[in-house]
Write an enzyme that holds these catalytic residues in place. Structure first.
Site, short mmCIF file in Angstrom:
data_model
loop_
_atom_site.label_atom_id
_atom_site.label_comp_id
_atom_site.label_asym_id
_atom_site.label_seq_id
_atom_site.Cartn_x
_atom_site.Cartn_y
_atom_site.Cartn_z
CG LEU A 274 -1.90 1.21 1.24
CD1 LEU A 274 -2.87 1.17 0.07
CD2 LEU A 274 -2.67 1.25 2.56
CE1 TYR A 275 6.30 5.17 1.48
CE2 TYR A 275 7.54 3.49 0.27
CZ TYR A 275 7.43 4.77 0.78
OH TYR A 275 8.47 5.67 0.57
CB ALA A 276 4.55 0.71 -3.65
CB THR B 56 -0.03 5.84 -0.75
OG1 THR B 56 1.29 5.58 -0.25
CG2 THR B 56 -1.05 5.00 0.00
#
Length: 333
Positions: free
Chosen positions: A151-153, A155
């Site tokens: 999810l970091y990537a 976002t």
């Protein structure tokens, strides 16, 4: 020049703000001093910045649009560098909500502020993690990046897309840059080099994932800051690409740039450099790959060089000892 930098109490934001202040610029800093890691390190960084008369801190969360807009109006920036974000690839697996609030909502509020009070250039941080499942090396900015692994990537990739939409709709000159494993003095305690050094100092083993078979395009912090400073002058203009490798949009003053040296280093060489700098051998626990991790990162620096005449080049034989010297000076080793 008048700069507004989000995330000035963070690793990269601190170094960039200090560099600009030393060069005689005016810097307004924005940070919420989150507790993702020990806020005392953030306070120590901020104390150095507060020693400059041309620095003004705004303690606020980017989720608070009204507070951000007020700080923006007071700062009246020429250039904005948006670095504040919830960092950490692995942390995003268990704490996804914080990434939505910080990375998506926070960036949206920055883009809205730039729409209301335009600036000469808006620059914003993305990540090499945006390349996700890509396996063609080196990673080129013109490659599709549509398979994020965390999810970091996701976002960060969404931030890039939002930035393009705002650049197109409102004409904000915008540059996103993708970082590649940044390290150095004043770094984050959750990153591998910091964790390895701390464990070694305590006589504890270090966890090495991917059975030690990974490699990274490590970027020393001073090189990263130099690239960002140079990119502030590389304002995107529609219709003026620097080559067929340019990511300049055909419909917006927008581009995306890698900041990496194009010289990946095996993880075990990185560990060896740390062992040499600390004068001790690490006890090693080899573990499988973690969820969301990748075997290798490898940046193409072609576009960065074309825009700035520069590419990161500090070897780990210089950067890792500099980090260890900083740890010793702080009394952490």
């Amino acid at each position: 020049m008048r700069f507004l930098i989000t995330g000035t109490a963070g690793f990269i934001g601190f170094h960039l703000a200090r560099r600009l202040l030393q060069a005689g610029h005016v810097v307004a800093g924005v940070d919420n001093f989150s507790a993702y890691y020990d806020p005392r390190l953030k306070e120590d960084r901020n104390a150095i910045l507060e020693g400059f008369d041309a620095f003004r801190l705004h303690r606020l969360d980017l989720a608070d649009a009204a507070a951000l807009n007020a700080a923006w109006e007071e700062a009246a920036p020429d250039i904005v560098v948006h670095l504040a974000a919830q960092a950490g690839v692995r942390y995003s697996i268990d704490h996804p909500d914080t990434y939505v609030a910080s990375n998506l909502v926070g960036t949206f509020h920055v883009l809205e502020a730039a729409r209301r009070r335009p600036v000469q250039h808006l620059l914003a941080a993305s990540t090499s993690s945006a390349y996700g499942a890509n396996t063609d090396m080196p990673f080129r900015e013109t490659d599709q990046a549509v398979h994020p692994l965390t999810l970091y990537a996701a976002t960060k990739g969404a931030n890039e897309l939002m930035g393009h939409a705002y650049a197109h709709l409102f004409g904000t000159p915008t540059t996103f840059f993708r970082f590649f494993t940044v390290y150095g003095p004043w770094g984050r305690p959750d990153m591998a080099l910091f964790k390895f050094a701390a464990a070694m100092a305590r006589g504890e083993p270090i966890d090495i994932y991917g059975q030690g078979q990974m490699s990274r395009d490590f970027t020393y912090i001073d090189d990263l800051v130099e690239a960002i400073v140079r990119l502030t002058d590389a304002i995107p203009v529609v219709g003026a690409p620097v080559g067929d490798f340019d990511t300049l949009s055909p419909v917006a003053p927008y581009r995306m740039v890698n900041i990496g040296g194009g010289a990946p280093v095996p993880l075990m060489d990185y560990v060896a450099a740390l062992e040499d700098a600390m004068g001790m051998e690490a006890r090693k626990t080899f573990l499988p790959m973690q969820d969301g991790d990748v075997h290798a990162t490898f940046a193409s620096p072609q576009l960065l060089e074309a825009l700035t005449g520069y590419r990161p080049s500090t070897p780990i034989s210089v950067g890792v000892p500099a980090f260890v010297d900083w740890l010793r000076a702080r009394g952490d080793l």
